[in-house]
Design a protein around this motif. Sequence first.
Motif, PDB file in Angstrom:
ATOM      1  N   TYR A  79       0.832  -1.219   0.000  1.00 27.61           N
ATOM      2  CA  TYR A  79       0.000   0.000   0.000  1.00 27.61           C
ATOM      3  C   TYR A  79       0.863   1.264   0.000  1.00 27.61           C
ATOM      4  O   TYR A  79       0.844   2.035   0.965  1.00 27.61           O
TER       5      TYR A  79
ATOM      6  N   ASP B 169      -6.694   3.003   5.963  1.00 28.02           N
ATOM      7  CA  ASP B 169      -5.804   3.908   5.233  1.00 28.02           C
ATOM      8  C   ASP B 169      -4.687   4.420   6.144  1.00 28.02           C
ATOM      9  O   ASP B 169      -4.036   5.405   5.842  1.00 28.02           O
TER      10      ASP B 169
ATOM     11  N   PRO C  90      -5.224  -2.290   6.056  1.00 28.23           N
ATOM     12  CA  PRO C  90      -5.535  -1.804   4.701  1.00 28.23           C
ATOM     13  C   PRO C  90      -6.273  -2.833   3.852  1.00 28.23           C
ATOM     14  O   PRO C  90      -7.034  -2.456   2.963  1.00 28.23           O
TER      15      PRO C  90
ATOM     16  N   TYR D  38      -0.439   4.730   1.138  1.00 29.29           N
ATOM     17  CA  TYR D  38      -0.686   5.088   2.546  1.00 29.29           C
ATOM     18  C   TYR D  38       0.575   5.167   3.395  1.00 29.29           C
ATOM     19  O   TYR D  38       0.603   5.873   4.396  1.00 29.29           O
TER      20      TYR D  38
END
Lengths: 138, 411
Positions: free
Chosen positions: B235, B284, B279, B238
């Motif tokens: 991710y 987030d 996530p 983030y």
Amino acid sequence: MKYLLLSFALAFGFMSLTSKPAAPAQSGIKASITRGKQVYLQQCLACHQVDASGVPNMNPPLIKTKQVLGDKTALIKIVLNGLKGVDIDGDSYNGVMAPHPDLTDREIADVLTYVRNSFGNKASAVTAAQVKVVRAAN
Amino acid sequence: MKLIIGFLGLCLTSLVSNAQLKLPAGFKAVTVLSDFGSVRHIAVAPNGVVFIHLGRLKDGKGIYRLQDTNGDGKPDKIFAFGDFPGTGMAIRDGYLYASSDEEVFRYKLDADANVVNPGHPERIVTGLLARGEHQPKAITLDYSGNLYVNIGAYSNACQIDDRQKGSPGRMPCPILDSAGGIWQFRADVPNQTYGNDHDHRYATGLRNVVGLDWNRQTNSLFVMQHGRDQLSYLYPQYWNDKQSAELPAECMYELHKGSDCGYPYIFYDQFQHKQVLGPEYGGDGKKEPSEHYQDPILAFPGHLAPDGLLFYTGDQFPAKYKNGAFIAFHGSWNRAPEPQEGFYVVFAPFENGKPTGKWEIFADNFAGGPDKMSPSKAEHRPCGLAQGPDGSIYVTDDNRNGGVWKISYHK
């Protein structure tokens, strides 16, 4: 019939690619290694580490192993399909490698050419055409 | 001035001796075993005989009994048995307990801690899942006849496709049925397994536990969880690599029957001091979960890999160590490209059964230098901890050619 023509055209394309003279291919390897390093940093380094030495019992090293230096088809398939559990020189590695079918033929060729020519490795380049063939048969 | 020079001399001495380990003043480390094998967990009998379990067989055997008959600190009587490698090693009420990745066995010990029937252990637990990822079964026992077994989740964060970018988390996570928690069995009943209706599941929502110990002061089970990997890899929108190197916290939990620590739905962010939604489940990095899970009682930096936990009950060490926790951090791999961290034993003081929060590095330099702070280069990787009858503690190293240290305090 259209497809037949297309495959002829593709096959011809491959032949013309592989039959290019050696000199430009050499500079091609250098460019491929440079691009491949960027792919390595984004996709491989987190598990295989900065120096490709891996993590004992988990993530295999990419240094002078038969998987890295050996059969290109098998190596390309590892990138395409991922891997879980492998024995290298009597040591077992249980880490989970996700498949990377999202990488382009070019990216896979570049990163494998980079790995096969870095970290003390020396082996021939992997081409996008080779990746394409393996992907199609995968 | 003389005093300062003397003090510096003392510091230097403690740096260069101690079998390469860096220890607080007054502590001394000696090598019990070196270049031996992959030593995972360790247990010491009341008479000082040491038992170690190996992660890979050495000369066909997985468990070694070490006895020092002449008092020089080195084992001169070594006896190998057990044809299975593994992690778990514990002694309770005259039995030695040892785990493979699927089963737990026990061996009767006599009054001198000899193994009565080394070829025929009793099988206490069988049929546990071992699917490669997080497969070692760390164990401990309470003082009421119960055995606690970690069954690690065979996944990073219960994604549909493990560790694959974009693959969502499974809801509910089916792994928790038979892994991702601590299971409780009777210590003396043969051939137990999962059973029905989670009747053996003691605590859930734990990704993987290797270090665990029963705390005699609180009369409760404490565990160290290995937190999830690869936040910035999976991710990048983030977390950046720097944040991902520190997150999530490696957490200590005090467990009770029915504890749920939230894996894989949440993780603990030690900078925001709160649980955040994973996530894979819509998080987030800021969103909190709708359901609140059990909070950790201590949060350490990410990915250090706590493989050993020991509550110190001895009288040899200075008073501040009494009832505090030693934690062996195996050392990180999931901080790359940031520098790796760990490869040390931490001490976390406790007061009245609660951690004070002021933990410190107790034994350092297992790796052998700043240039060796990586899993493949580290000379040693601390794993198991145990306390001897004299109040010294033992630390194991599970590198291929690992060994055992004994750390003592001398006024």
